[in-house]
Design an enzyme around this catalytic site. Sequence first.
Site, mmCIF file in Angstrom:
data_model
loop_
_atom_site.group_PDB
_atom_site.id
_atom_site.type_symbol
_atom_site.label_atom_id
_atom_site.label_comp_id
_atom_site.label_asym_id
_atom_site.label_seq_id
_atom_site.Cartn_x
_atom_site.Cartn_y
_atom_site.Cartn_z
ATOM 1 C CB SER A 15 -0.975 0.106 1.256
ATOM 2 O OG SER A 15 -0.129 0.128 2.643
ATOM 3 C CB THR A 62 -2.012 5.373 3.747
ATOM 4 O OG1 THR A 62 -2.837 5.475 2.635
ATOM 5 C CG2 THR A 62 -1.441 6.887 3.921
ATOM 6 C CB THR A 100 -0.453 6.327 0.284
ATOM 7 O OG1 THR A 100 -1.497 5.186 -0.069
ATOM 8 C CG2 THR A 100 -0.726 7.423 -0.502
ATOM 9 N NE ARG A 120 -7.925 8.238 -5.449
ATOM 10 C CZ ARG A 120 -7.285 8.001 -3.979
ATOM 11 N NH1 ARG A 120 -6.128 7.800 -3.911
ATOM 12 N NH2 ARG A 120 -8.257 7.807 -3.286
ATOM 13 C CB VAL A 121 -4.305 13.395 -6.386
ATOM 14 C CG1 VAL A 121 -3.788 14.073 -4.790
ATOM 15 C CG2 VAL A 121 -3.248 13.796 -7.266
ATOM 16 N N GLY A 122 -5.311 11.112 -4.112
ATOM 17 C CA GLY A 122 -6.046 10.912 -3.012
ATOM 18 C C GLY A 122 -5.761 11.928 -1.569
ATOM 19 C CG ASP A 123 -6.433 10.882 2.113
ATOM 20 O OD1 ASP A 123 -6.129 9.945 1.228
ATOM 21 O OD2 ASP A 123 -6.847 10.544 3.438
ATOM 22 N N GLY A 142 -9.409 8.050 0.882
ATOM 23 C CA GLY A 142 -9.047 9.359 0.460
ATOM 24 C C GLY A 142 -10.293 10.252 0.113
HETATM 25 N N1 ASP Z 1 -5.778 7.439 1.957
HETATM 26 C C1 ASP Z 1 -5.352 6.563 0.641
HETATM 27 C C2 ASP Z 1 -5.752 7.322 -0.422
HETATM 28 O O1 ASP Z 1 -7.034 7.503 -0.392
HETATM 29 C C3 ASP Z 1 -5.452 5.125 0.705
HETATM 30 C C4 ASP Z 1 -5.854 4.469 1.942
HETATM 31 O O2 ASP Z 1 -5.113 4.987 2.968
HETATM 32 O O3 ASP Z 1 -6.209 3.467 1.997
HETATM 33 O O4 ASP Z 1 -5.090 7.296 -1.345
#
Ligand code: ASP
Length: 355
Positions: free
Chosen positions: A84, A201, A219, A229-232, A255
């Site tokens: 991950s 993450t 992550t 795609r960009v996550g949080d 995210g």
């Molecule tokens: N927070 C991460 C994201 O959405 C993924 C995760 O922690 O599961 O990119």
Amino acid sequence: MSKFTRRDFLKTGVGAGAAAFVPVGLGRAAALTAAADARPRVVSSGNGIRATQKAMEIIKAGGDPLDAVIAGVNIVEDDPDDMSVGYGGLPNEDGVVELDSSVMYGPTHTAGAVAALRNIKNPSKVARLVMERTDHVLLVGEGALKFARAHGFKEEDLLTEKSRAAWLRWKETMSDRDNWFPPKSDNVPEELRSVMSTHGTINCIALDAAGILAGVTTTSGLSWKLSGRVGDSPIIGAGLYVDNEIGAAGSTGRGEANLQTCASFRIVDFMGHGLSPEQACLKTCEAIAVKTKLVPRLCDGEGRPKFGLNFYALNKKGEFGAACLYEGGTYAVHDGVENKLRDAAYLFKRREKIR
Ligand code: ASP
């Protein structure tokens, strides 16, 4: 080493206990004073027990908390078995690993981040250089890669045999309306079964004995995501937030839900208003559950989120806590004496498998 030395920090007066300064919009309650027992703390997500150990060793040896948390998460970024994060992380829908990371340093209230970064296994180190060597906060995609190259980072294929096989399996079994056939035998190796679709993450936040707070989140993001795609994780205020007068917070899990609620900022804000780290995380989980009800496709039959989201928090006093939407979450804490996994608080009892 961090540019900002402990001496600089004390010189600014902020670290010397200038408790009268409370940032606008944050913590109208008095800023918190440093840990009464002056013991350092390191808090991380459940996959971060090696990170908390490493970071604490560095802090105890007199190192800076930002150096410490980054060195801690580097262990997990480098580990091909953690699918991950970093090297061996699960790829996007095209089979390409794209990494997101952010860092934030309390004494200077500065941050750096990279998103959708390819070919570099330690995005947290690049995020830190964005903070320290540019006037920007966030670099993405090709620009982030060019910046990493300029700083001499080695490019490498981040896909391992295991993550490639997991991706191929996903690709071949996703639809019967495309030109990919599933394998003849349906015997999915056990090790692939558990990684067919994952979140994951690592977040790591720390406080040293002098009251310096720092944090990092890193992550490979949601597996099989759309390219770009960009996550949080690389978004300051979502996947990570640090306010040296109050505390630090970070997250793992879906995210998209975090991006729409700026959760880490909220948690720090709640702590500034007097909530304990655990209460602040739980209250943020509640807010997310309420907003999720507005999107039926994301809810189960009882209106609860069909996804997981987890928060970790540490305040200036050295108190820490974590909360997840669903029961069963753990987090790693080194409290200066012992390093162990603890149970996170939660909003809902788990009844069905969540995404
Ligand atoms: N927070 C991460 C994201 O959405 C993924 C995760 O922690 O599961 O990119």
